[in-house]
Design a protein around this motif. Structure first.
Motif, PDB file in Angstrom:
ATOM      1  N   LEU A 186      42.117  50.782  44.701  1.00 31.91           N
ATOM      2  CA  LEU A 186      42.320  52.069  44.034  1.00 31.91           C
ATOM      3  C   LEU A 186      42.905  51.841  42.634  1.00 31.91           C
ATOM      4  CD1 LEU A 186      42.364  55.235  44.394  1.00 31.91           C
ATOM      5  CD2 LEU A 186      44.774  54.963  45.019  1.00 31.91           C
ATOM      6  N   LEU A 187      43.845  50.906  42.544  1.00 30.54           N
ATOM      7  CA  LEU A 187      44.463  50.614  41.243  1.00 30.54           C
ATOM      8  C   LEU A 187      43.481  49.949  40.283  1.00 30.54           C
ATOM      9  CD1 LEU A 187      48.043  49.587  42.414  1.00 30.54           C
ATOM     10  CD2 LEU A 187      47.423  51.571  41.002  1.00 30.54           C
ATOM     11  N   VAL A 188      42.552  49.160  40.812  1.00 31.77           N
ATOM     12  CA  VAL A 188      41.502  48.586  39.957  1.00 31.77           C
ATOM     13  C   VAL A 188      40.713  49.727  39.318  1.00 31.77           C
ATOM     14  CG1 VAL A 188      39.285  47.333  39.987  1.00 31.77           C
ATOM     15  CG2 VAL A 188      41.286  46.353  41.138  1.00 31.77           C
ATOM     16  N   ARG A 222      45.388  34.376  44.140  1.00 29.54           N
ATOM     17  CA  ARG A 222      43.931  34.503  43.921  1.00 29.54           C
ATOM     18  C   ARG A 222      43.438  35.889  44.323  1.00 29.54           C
ATOM     19  NH1 ARG A 222      41.822  29.954  42.384  1.00 29.54           N
ATOM     20  NH2 ARG A 222      42.997  28.060  42.816  1.00 29.54           N
ATOM     21  N   ARG A 223      43.892  36.340  45.495  1.00 32.40           N
ATOM     22  CA  ARG A 223      43.377  37.605  46.015  1.00 32.40           C
ATOM     23  C   ARG A 223      43.915  38.815  45.248  1.00 32.40           C
ATOM     24  NH1 ARG A 223      42.949  39.645  52.312  1.00 32.40           N
ATOM     25  NH2 ARG A 223      42.132  41.716  51.784  1.00 32.40           N
ATOM     26  N   PHE A 224      45.213  38.815  44.938  1.00 29.07           N
ATOM     27  CA  PHE A 224      45.817  40.042  44.397  1.00 29.07           C
ATOM     28  C   PHE A 224      46.105  39.999  42.888  1.00 29.07           C
ATOM     29  CE2 PHE A 224      47.243  40.191  48.970  1.00 29.07           C
ATOM     30  CZ  PHE A 224      46.306  41.156  49.341  1.00 29.07           C
ATOM     31  N   ALA A 225      45.992  38.818  42.262  1.00 24.42           N
ATOM     32  CA  ALA A 225      46.170  38.765  40.800  1.00 24.42           C
ATOM     33  C   ALA A 225      44.832  38.437  40.114  1.00 24.42           C
ATOM     34  CB  ALA A 225      47.240  37.748  40.408  1.00 24.42           C
ATOM     35  N   ILE A 226      44.167  37.334  40.517  1.00 25.39           N
ATOM     36  CA  ILE A 226      42.926  36.947  39.830  1.00 25.39           C
ATOM     37  C   ILE A 226      41.776  37.908  40.144  1.00 25.39           C
ATOM     38  CG2 ILE A 226      41.120  35.180  39.619  1.00 25.39           C
ATOM     39  CD1 ILE A 226      43.246  33.038  39.758  1.00 25.39           C
ATOM     40  N   GLU A 227      41.533  38.181  41.433  1.00 26.24           N
ATOM     41  CA  GLU A 227      40.348  38.970  41.804  1.00 26.24           C
ATOM     42  C   GLU A 227      40.344  40.384  41.181  1.00 26.24           C
ATOM     43  OE1 GLU A 227      37.455  38.094  43.109  1.00 26.24           O
ATOM     44  OE2 GLU A 227      38.227  36.034  43.084  1.00 26.24           O
ATOM     45  N   MET A 229      41.840  41.385  38.528  1.00 26.36           N
ATOM     46  CA  MET A 229      41.719  41.242  37.078  1.00 26.36           C
ATOM     47  C   MET A 229      40.256  40.969  36.695  1.00 26.36           C
ATOM     48  SD  MET A 229      43.646  41.358  34.423  1.00 26.36           S
ATOM     49  CE  MET A 229      43.677  40.761  32.726  1.00 26.36           C
ATOM     50  N   LYS A 230      39.595  40.131  37.492  1.00 27.38           N
ATOM     51  CA  LYS A 230      38.172  39.841  37.270  1.00 27.38           C
ATOM     52  C   LYS A 230      37.356  41.126  37.263  1.00 27.38           C
ATOM     53  CE  LYS A 230      36.842  35.727  39.671  1.00 27.38           C
ATOM     54  NZ  LYS A 230      36.272  35.169  40.900  1.00 27.38           N
ATOM     55  N   LYS A 231      37.615  41.989  38.239  1.00 30.30           N
ATOM     56  CA  LYS A 231      36.847  43.239  38.349  1.00 30.30           C
ATOM     57  C   LYS A 231      37.125  44.151  37.157  1.00 30.30           C
ATOM     58  CE  LYS A 231      36.856  43.268  43.380  1.00 30.30           C
ATOM     59  NZ  LYS A 231      37.764  43.648  44.466  1.00 30.30           N
ATOM     60  N   ILE A 232      38.377  44.248  36.755  1.00 32.91           N
ATOM     61  CA  ILE A 232      38.737  45.116  35.629  1.00 32.91           C
ATOM     62  C   ILE A 232      38.070  44.616  34.351  1.00 32.91           C
ATOM     63  CG2 ILE A 232      40.664  45.852  34.152  1.00 32.91           C
ATOM     64  CD1 ILE A 232      42.425  45.741  36.765  1.00 32.91           C
ATOM     65  N   VAL A 233      38.190  43.312  34.101  1.00 31.94           N
ATOM     66  CA  VAL A 233      37.624  42.738  32.872  1.00 31.94           C
ATOM     67  C   VAL A 233      36.104  42.903  32.869  1.00 31.94           C
ATOM     68  CG1 VAL A 233      37.311  40.609  31.528  1.00 31.94           C
ATOM     69  CG2 VAL A 233      39.548  41.121  32.551  1.00 31.94           C
ATOM     70  N   ALA A 234      35.458  42.642  34.006  1.00 28.71           N
ATOM     71  CA  ALA A 234      33.991  42.750  34.058  1.00 28.71           C
ATOM     72  C   ALA A 234      33.545  44.180  33.753  1.00 28.71           C
ATOM     73  CB  ALA A 234      33.484  42.306  35.435  1.00 28.71           C
ATOM     74  N   ALA A 235      34.219  45.157  34.342  1.00 32.03           N
ATOM     75  CA  ALA A 235      33.828  46.557  34.112  1.00 32.03           C
ATOM     76  C   ALA A 235      34.027  46.936  32.648  1.00 32.03           C
ATOM     77  CB  ALA A 235      34.643  47.486  35.015  1.00 32.03           C
ATOM     78  N   LEU A 236      35.130  46.490  32.054  1.00 33.11           N
ATOM     79  CA  LEU A 236      35.387  46.839  30.653  1.00 33.11           C
ATOM     80  C   LEU A 236      34.405  46.139  29.724  1.00 33.11           C
ATOM     81  CD1 LEU A 236      39.282  46.763  30.826  1.00 33.11           C
ATOM     82  CD2 LEU A 236      37.879  48.792  30.360  1.00 33.11           C
ATOM     83  N   THR A 263      39.053  34.899  35.021  1.00 32.03           N
ATOM     84  CA  THR A 263      39.138  36.356  34.821  1.00 32.03           C
ATOM     85  C   THR A 263      38.258  36.896  33.697  1.00 32.03           C
ATOM     86  OG1 THR A 263      41.059  36.034  33.409  1.00 32.03           O
ATOM     87  CG2 THR A 263      41.487  36.594  35.724  1.00 32.03           C
ATOM     88  N   GLY A 264      37.877  36.034  32.734  1.00 29.74           N
ATOM     89  CA  GLY A 264      37.030  36.519  31.640  1.00 29.74           C
ATOM     90  C   GLY A 264      37.790  37.121  30.465  1.00 29.74           C
ATOM     91  N   ILE A 265      39.104  36.918  30.427  1.00 31.79           N
ATOM     92  CA  ILE A 265      39.919  37.428  29.316  1.00 31.79           C
ATOM     93  C   ILE A 265      39.682  36.632  28.025  1.00 31.79           C
ATOM     94  CG2 ILE A 265      41.759  38.422  30.725  1.00 31.79           C
ATOM     95  CD1 ILE A 265      43.329  35.804  30.384  1.00 31.79           C
ATOM     96  N   GLN A 266      40.084  37.215  26.872  1.00 29.21           N
ATOM     97  CA  GLN A 266      39.904  36.567  25.572  1.00 29.21           C
ATOM     98  C   GLN A 266      41.173  35.871  25.068  1.00 29.21           C
ATOM     99  OE1 GLN A 266      38.205  39.601  26.275  1.00 29.21           O
ATOM    100  NE2 GLN A 266      36.759  37.940  26.652  1.00 29.21           N
TER     101      GLN A 266
END
Ligand code: CP3
Length: 350
Positions: A186-188, A222-227, A229-236, A263-266
């Motif tokens: 939900l927070l993602v 991995r589950r609650f920090a990386i994953e 973040m990956k979804k948020i970055v990909a959507a943005l 995560t795909g961050i810059q």
């Protein structure tokens, strides 16, 4: 300042886009806040902290205060990571001297009360603040929007307040991971909505604060920090491919390498505990880094502060780098020390 076609260049955006600049860009986490007398004045006028966050002309004013004083290369929107739970319908308050107080959510029944559909409307005053700032900020100032990462926001939502060990959120995450995952999911979604709305309103860069990432052991990290973040970055990235995202996985230690790779961050913001020499070898070859002076050195000021800043600049300054603190400015910081620090960074010759 360098100019192209007569337009002033934004130093922070240049570095994030991989261009060499003439000077290291500098801004500081929590650069607006109680250490500034002019902030305390506006804060009093606003009554409550959330009222300050939700009154566009006041939030605009406190965002601009540190820019007027110090000419930082970036302004960060004045708001808080806990406006997202407030937008979802959880009761959020800030008590003088105590920090945030929320009505804790500890089970699926609590989750039922949260409503993603009300976030954007509830947070409309925040986006109005962004629209105003997009017009009022100086041309050379990069405008940063932000949100908390799902894990960090969840620690406050579940614990009901800040805690030294994030025990309440961990208890739920370890006892019933699939239930807790529903809150994270939900927070993602809420974070993607909130950050997208900030971009639409005019921010140029996004920073995502995972202040409590360091309390998670590897598999939970991995589950609650990386994953998430990956979804948020990909959507943005689908919607806004040219908006750089800075991650701040505070306390991640060597796990920061996987965080950066996956995560795909810059850019990645370094906490105080990370060694610049280690970062130079293991992290900076992968990505632009930001950091990481101890905020307590800024309280001390003088030679010790300059030595700390010099070591960071000498170690990291000749590759894509943004000068910042390793965590936010603390209220007891003398404002003159901030001026001294900015001057030192600006005068530093690599
Ligand atoms: O200048 C800026 O950096 C922009 C504004 C900003 C605030 N909070 C304003 C604020 C930002 C980016 C944040 C992020 C934030 N908020 C984080 C992540 C970064 C970090 O510091 O770890 C977290 C964990 C929060 C949650 C939060 N908000 C706490 C724990 C507290 C209480 C502690 C404190 O410093 O008072 C807040 C309140 C808060 N957020 C204040 C400010 C200026 C002080 C409240 C006041 O003025 O009364």
């Amino acid at each position: 300042m360098s100019k192209v076609n007569g337009a002033p260049q934004k130093r922070l955006l240049q570095v994030l886009n991989g261009q060499e600049g003439d000077q290291t860009p500098v801004w500081l986490m929590r650069q607006a806040g109680r250490y500034l007398p002019e902030y305390r004045e506006v804060r009093k006028q606003a009554g409550s902290f959330l009222n300050l966050c939700y009154t566009p002309e006041l939030a605009e004013e406190v965002t601009l205060q540190p820019i007027r004083r110090y000419g930082f290369d970036a302004a960060i929107l004045f708001s808080d990571i806990l406006v997202v739970p407030d937008g979802l319908g959880q009761t959020v308050g800030f008590k003088e001297g105590e920090g945030p107080v929320l009505e804790p959510i500890a089970d699926l029944a609590g989750l039922e009360k949260l409503d993603l559909a009300r976030v954007l409307e509830h947070l409309e005053p925040v986006y109005e603040t962004v629209r105003r700032l997009a017009k009022s900020l100086p041309d050379e100032t990069t405008f940063i929007g932000f949100a908390g990462a799902p894990w960090t926001v969840a620690t406050y939502m579940v614990g009901g307040r800040g805690s030294p060990d994030q025990g309440a959120a961990k208890a739920w995450a370890y006892r019933a991971p699939d239930e807790f995952q529903k809150l994270i999911d939900l927070l993602v979604e809420a974070t993607i909505l909130h950050l997208s709305a900030q971009v639409e309103a005019g921010v140029e860069v996004l920073q995502i604060f995972d202040t409590w990432a360091g309390s998670l052991p590897e598999s939970a990290f991995r589950r609650f920090a990386i994953e998430p973040m990956k979804k948020i970055v990909a959507a943005l990235k689908v919607r806004y491919p040219f908006v750089p995202i800075i991650g701040f996985p505070r306390g991640a230690g060597p796990m920061i390498v996987d965080y950066v790779r996956e995560t795909g961050i810059q850019a990645v913001s370094l906490d105080t505990g990370l060694s610049p020499s280690w970062v130079r070898k293991e992290v900076q070859p992968l990505i632009c880094v930001q950091g990481n002076l101890d905020p307590l050195l800024l309280v001390a000021g003088g030679e010790e502060m300059r030595n700390g800043a010099r070591f960071i600049l000498e170690t990291l300054g000749d590759r894509p780098f943004i000068f910042n603190l390793g965590h936010g400015i603390v209220p007891q910081t003398p404002p003159e020390h901030v001026a001294e620090l900015v001057e030192f960074v600006r005068d530093f010759k690599r």
